[in-house]
Design a protein around this motif. Structure first.
Motif, mmCIF file in Angstrom:
data_model
loop_
_atom_site.group_PDB
_atom_site.id
_atom_site.type_symbol
_atom_site.label_atom_id
_atom_site.label_comp_id
_atom_site.label_asym_id
_atom_site.label_seq_id
_atom_site.Cartn_x
_atom_site.Cartn_y
_atom_site.Cartn_z
ATOM 1 N N GLY A 142 -16.028 0.700 8.936
ATOM 2 C CA GLY A 142 -15.404 0.819 10.173
ATOM 3 C C GLY A 142 -14.836 -0.366 10.661
ATOM 4 N N ALA A 143 -15.686 -1.603 10.581
ATOM 5 C CA ALA A 143 -15.067 -2.886 11.053
ATOM 6 C C ALA A 143 -13.769 -3.123 10.292
ATOM 7 C CB ALA A 143 -16.254 -3.947 10.814
ATOM 8 N N LEU A 144 -13.699 -3.068 8.909
ATOM 9 C CA LEU A 144 -12.597 -3.249 8.180
ATOM 10 C C LEU A 144 -11.451 -2.602 8.645
ATOM 11 C CD1 LEU A 144 -12.643 -3.774 4.410
ATOM 12 C CD2 LEU A 144 -11.050 -2.510 5.441
ATOM 13 N N MET A 145 -11.696 -1.264 8.955
ATOM 14 C CA MET A 145 -10.377 -0.476 9.444
ATOM 15 C C MET A 145 -9.976 -0.728 10.952
ATOM 16 S SD MET A 145 -10.774 2.943 7.572
ATOM 17 C CE MET A 145 -12.642 3.250 7.497
ATOM 18 N N ALA A 146 -11.146 -1.147 11.797
ATOM 19 C CA ALA A 146 -10.773 -1.663 13.048
ATOM 20 C C ALA A 146 -9.950 -2.795 13.051
ATOM 21 C CB ALA A 146 -12.036 -1.900 13.761
ATOM 22 N N THR A 147 -9.850 -3.752 12.281
ATOM 23 C CA THR A 147 -9.004 -4.898 12.335
ATOM 24 C C THR A 147 -7.741 -4.556 12.325
ATOM 25 O OG1 THR A 147 -9.141 -5.269 10.112
ATOM 26 C CG2 THR A 147 -10.741 -6.445 11.065
ATOM 27 N N ASP B 58 -11.810 3.085 0.047
ATOM 28 C CA ASP B 58 -10.753 3.759 -0.380
ATOM 29 C C ASP B 58 -10.440 4.660 0.795
ATOM 30 O OD1 ASP B 58 -10.707 2.650 -2.884
ATOM 31 O OD2 ASP B 58 -11.950 4.155 -3.728
ATOM 32 N N LEU B 59 -9.333 4.552 1.489
ATOM 33 C CA LEU B 59 -8.962 5.147 2.607
ATOM 34 C C LEU B 59 -8.991 6.804 2.399
ATOM 35 C CD1 LEU B 59 -5.864 2.992 4.201
ATOM 36 C CD2 LEU B 59 -8.441 3.299 5.061
ATOM 37 N N ILE C 288 -5.054 4.741 -1.440
ATOM 38 C CA ILE C 288 -4.779 3.072 -0.976
ATOM 39 C C ILE C 288 -5.925 2.709 -0.839
ATOM 40 C CG2 ILE C 288 -3.805 1.634 0.639
ATOM 41 C CD1 ILE C 288 -1.691 3.725 0.915
ATOM 42 N N ALA C 289 -6.372 1.459 -1.504
ATOM 43 C CA ALA C 289 -7.659 0.815 -1.081
ATOM 44 C C ALA C 289 -7.393 -0.322 -0.446
ATOM 45 C CB ALA C 289 -8.372 0.119 -2.612
ATOM 46 N N LEU C 290 -8.367 -0.623 0.529
ATOM 47 C CA LEU C 290 -8.424 -1.844 1.399
ATOM 48 C C LEU C 290 -9.760 -2.576 0.874
ATOM 49 C CD1 LEU C 290 -7.994 -0.796 5.188
ATOM 50 C CD2 LEU C 290 -6.063 -1.369 3.280
ATOM 51 N N LEU D 197 -5.612 -7.288 3.863
ATOM 52 C CA LEU D 197 -6.610 -6.335 3.164
ATOM 53 C C LEU D 197 -6.177 -5.642 2.421
ATOM 54 C CD1 LEU D 197 -8.282 -5.404 6.633
ATOM 55 C CD2 LEU D 197 -9.379 -6.738 4.879
ATOM 56 N N SER D 198 -4.975 -4.988 2.144
ATOM 57 C CA SER D 198 -4.492 -4.042 1.415
ATOM 58 C C SER D 198 -4.403 -4.442 0.032
ATOM 59 C CB SER D 198 -2.960 -3.547 1.823
ATOM 60 O OG SER D 198 -2.483 -2.349 1.088
ATOM 61 N N ARG D 199 -4.569 -3.263 -0.943
ATOM 62 C CA ARG D 199 -4.475 -3.788 -2.349
ATOM 63 C C ARG D 199 -3.368 -3.140 -3.098
ATOM 64 N NH1 ARG D 199 -6.977 -7.709 -3.737
ATOM 65 N NH2 ARG D 199 -7.562 -7.082 -5.836
ATOM 66 N N ASP D 200 -2.384 -2.391 -2.419
ATOM 67 C CA ASP D 200 -1.264 -1.668 -2.846
ATOM 68 C C ASP D 200 -0.034 -2.146 -2.354
ATOM 69 O OD1 ASP D 200 -0.815 1.512 -3.726
ATOM 70 O OD2 ASP D 200 0.583 0.706 -2.385
ATOM 71 N N LEU D 201 1.017 -2.460 -3.500
ATOM 72 C CA LEU D 201 2.118 -3.173 -3.419
ATOM 73 C C LEU D 201 2.913 -2.578 -2.431
ATOM 74 C CD1 LEU D 201 2.873 -4.562 -6.731
ATOM 75 C CD2 LEU D 201 1.761 -5.664 -4.756
ATOM 76 N N PHE D 202 2.908 -1.020 -2.209
ATOM 77 C CA PHE D 202 3.868 -0.313 -1.237
ATOM 78 C C PHE D 202 3.211 -0.509 0.008
ATOM 79 C CE2 PHE D 202 6.125 2.803 1.068
ATOM 80 C CZ PHE D 202 7.300 2.629 0.396
ATOM 81 N N ASN D 203 1.958 -0.319 0.220
ATOM 82 C CA ASN D 203 1.424 -0.437 1.348
ATOM 83 C C ASN D 203 1.669 -1.674 2.027
ATOM 84 O OD1 ASN D 203 -1.914 -0.490 2.966
ATOM 85 N ND2 ASN D 203 -0.214 0.968 3.605
ATOM 86 N N LEU D 204 1.513 -2.855 1.099
ATOM 87 C CA LEU D 204 1.980 -4.218 1.613
ATOM 88 C C LEU D 204 3.325 -4.349 1.994
ATOM 89 C CD1 LEU D 204 0.027 -6.256 -1.250
ATOM 90 C CD2 LEU D 204 -0.615 -6.217 1.546
ATOM 91 N N TYR D 205 4.182 -3.468 1.445
ATOM 92 C CA TYR D 205 5.698 -3.488 1.801
ATOM 93 C C TYR D 205 5.753 -3.041 3.352
ATOM 94 C CZ TYR D 205 10.249 -1.827 2.382
ATOM 95 O OH TYR D 205 11.792 -1.557 2.627
ATOM 96 N N VAL D 206 5.082 -1.948 3.574
ATOM 97 C CA VAL D 206 5.131 -1.628 4.861
ATOM 98 C C VAL D 206 4.629 -2.522 5.765
ATOM 99 C CG1 VAL D 206 4.503 0.459 6.407
ATOM 100 C CG2 VAL D 206 5.017 0.828 4.098
#
Lengths: 106, 496
Positions: free
Chosen positions: B9-14, B63-64, B73-75, B132-141
């Motif tokens: 939860g803390a991870l997603m809260a950031t 894993d979201l 997508i993994a964080l 935090l993101s591990r996905d290159l498209f998520n990182l693009y956004v």
């Protein structure tokens, strides 16, 4: 008969090339933003073709849905970027009366 | 790790907290500062929980939505990510405090006063996501949100100069995002995934992947303002209001560099060929020399500090050929990798301190031309001392974090026989001493300053606090070095 995925992919690549040329050669800021959108469309076309080809290779019916989801997200991102860019161009034009960056003035 | 428990939860809260705060600040209008203050407290607490979790239990993955990659997508929070989250939280807290004072004294009704809060918080959410993101498209956004927020912050004042700077930034940034997206599409076409850990298994040192990696690298280099793509940075960073400059210079380029770092060290460590690594480091070295030389020629404080960012970002690119250089021969493995993380953290703190101090000088004097700053040390001792400490950290004098960074990188350069990069560090340090001497000489000049607007003491404490942390990073460097090693990729110790 050429493979449709290849045709779409090549078309996308050509569109990307045209857009990049425009982006780098044009000085009018609005034209550059339009060129950005042309490149974006080309990339999305290539992406869609890649998803179609992936599905054919795996022998499943229909296309790989992930690229489609990513394309839609990409379009939204490009739309937001375009909106901001056009807003900035308008504000810049109002403040200075110019439609190009200062270093591009001739 | 199931999302919903404390650490997940803390991870997603950031990410979620600043994003929610951004929307709330739009709705609440003139109460943006209070919303941002609350968000800063919340994110600070979340980062503290995450840090404790990662220090005790190792790398944390979420894993979201319960969907594992490649579909989901993994964080991931490793030592490196949490350290950068912490840097962001500290800098943002100081920025929020200064901006709250700045925009309220001008009367909260200004356009900048309304626009600043939603933009700075959306930027913060995007920044935390890039870490935090591990996905290159998520990182693009995330990268796009980061850039759009940053461009808008440059333009927020609405004057002609910053508007042109923002447009130039935008043109470079659009180019960078197209290159990145094209590279990501090619990777997906080849491997059917954009997850960093899956790519690490599937990537091949073959032409398609090399082209994709090259495109992504070029795109990120443009966004990180690597020489010769640096032209947009100084006017943009110097033109923004001071608290925005601090965020833009200290944090935003770290986001794109962070992705570049993850790409080469974690997604495709086997792809790197020596010429590519030398090219990246060579451009970094050129940035150090060229950025410093131009900083020497500037007459305005904020331009000096902004050109210094071009130079300081150049150091980060030395990591590519040097990582693993010292290897197991040293008690601290992977010294170049760790040193580069230190350089990024130390620069972030010091640069934020400098821009916040510069903002206070502007508040007092009304402009930032060097000749107007003469004698300010008498009336604003705390802010000037903070500026001086930040200069110590940028120069890499002991005992600052910048010293630890340069020491680690230089050890790697000598141990691996690549002495030329050590030369870059030395020359860069000397040039930095030159360009920072000029504002210091002006500030400490024996002259009575002209009529000044008084600046509250609590605002002067902020740059001092940040600069103190940059020094403290070097004094207590043991704990951060151990922390950064949590989840460190193998390539960091073995070299690319």
């Amino acid at each position: 008969m050429i493979d449709p995925a290849l045709l779409y992919g090549l078309t996308g690549a050509a569109v990307v090339g045209l857009g990049l040329y425009g982006f780098l050669s044009l000085r009018h800021l609005l034209r550059r933003v339009l060129a950005f959108n042309v490149v974006g469309s080309g990339i999305f076309l290539m992406f869609g073709a890649a998803g179609y080809r992936g599905a054919v290779a795996e022998g499943t019916a229909g296309a790989d849905p992930v690229p489609q989801a990513l394309i839609i997200t990409g379009i939204v991102v490009a739309l937001a970027a375009t909106a901001l860019a056009v807003g900035l161009i308008l504000a810049h034009a109002r403040a200075t009366g110019r439609r190009t960056l200062p270093e591009d003035d001739t | 790790m199931i999302p919903g428990d404390g650490a997940g939860g803390a991870l997603m809260a950031t990410v979620a907290l600043p994003l929610a705060g951004s929307l709330l600040a739009v709705v609440l209008g003139r109460h943006g500062a209070q919303v941002a203050g609350g968000v800063a407290l919340g994110v600070g607490a979340a980062v503290a929980v995450l840090a404790a979790q990662v220090a005790g239990g190792g790398v944390l993955r979420v894993d979201l939505g319960g969907w594992a990659p490649p579909l989901g997508i993994a964080l991931m929070a490793d030592g490196l990510a949490v350290a950068f989250l912490g840097l962001g939280a500290v800098v943002m807290a100081a920025v929020v405090a200064q901006a709250a004072a700045l925009f309220s004294t001008r009367g909260g009704e200004s356009r900048a006063g309304y626009g600043f809060w939603p933009l700075v918080m959306v930027l913060w959410a995007a920044l935390n996501l890039t870490f935090l993101s591990r996905d290159l498209f998520n990182l693009y956004v995330a990268l796009e949100l980061l850039t759009l927020g940053a461009v808008a912050l440059v333009a927020i004042g609405g004057q002609a100069g910053p508007l042109a700077a923002a447009l130039r930034y935008m043109v470079f940034a659009l180019m960078g995002s197209l290159l990145y997206l094209l590279g990501a599409v090619l990777l997906y076409a080849a491997h059917g995934t954009l997850d960093i850990d899956l790519l690490a298994i599937r990537a091949q040192p073959a032409p398609p992947d090399l082209v994709a990696a090259g495109l992504i690298t070029a795109g990120l280099a443009v966004k990180t303002a690597l020489f010769p793509f640096h032209a947009w940075l100084p006017p943009a960073h110097a033109g923004a209001p001071a608290p925005a400059s601090a965020v833009l210079s200290a944090l935003v380029p770290k986001g794109s560099f962070f992705i570049l770092w993850r790409l080469w060290f974690e997604a495709m460590p086997d792809l790197a060929a020596p010429p590519v690594l030398t090219l990246l480091a060579g451009l970094g070295g050129a940035a150090v020399i060229y950025g410093s030389a131009l900083a020497l020629m500037q007459g305005r404080l904020k331009m000096i500090v902004a050109y210094s960012t071009v130079a300081q970002l150049g150091y980060l690119f030395l990591v590519f050929p040097l990582a693993g250089g010292a290897g197991a021969a040293q008690p601290w493995e992977a010294s170049a990798w760790t040193g580069t993380a230190f350089q990024a953290l130390s620069h972030g703190l010091a640069k934020a301190a400098m821009f916040l101090a510069a903002g206070l000088f502007v508040m007092a004097v009304g402009h930032d031309r060097l000749e107007g700053l003469r004698g300010l040390a008498r009336t604003m001792p705390m802010a000037v001392f903070g500026f001086g400490l930040a200069a110590v950290a940028l120069l890499g004098l002991p005992p600052s974090g910048g010293f630890t960074a340069k020491y680690l990188v230089m050890t790697a350069a000598f141990a691996s026989g690549q002495v030329v990069w050590a030369g870059v560090l030395v020359v860069g340090g000397l040039l930095a001493a030159g360009y920072l001497y000029r504002p210091m000489a002006a500030l400490f000049a024996d002259a009575a300053p002209g009529p000044l607007t008084p600046v509250p003491r609590r605002l002067q404490a902020l740059p001092l606090l940040l600069a103190g942390l940059a020094i403290g990073l070097g004094v207590a460097s043991d704990a951060p070095i151990t922390f950064l090693a949590i989840g460190r990729p193998d390539a960091a110790a073995e070299g690319l």
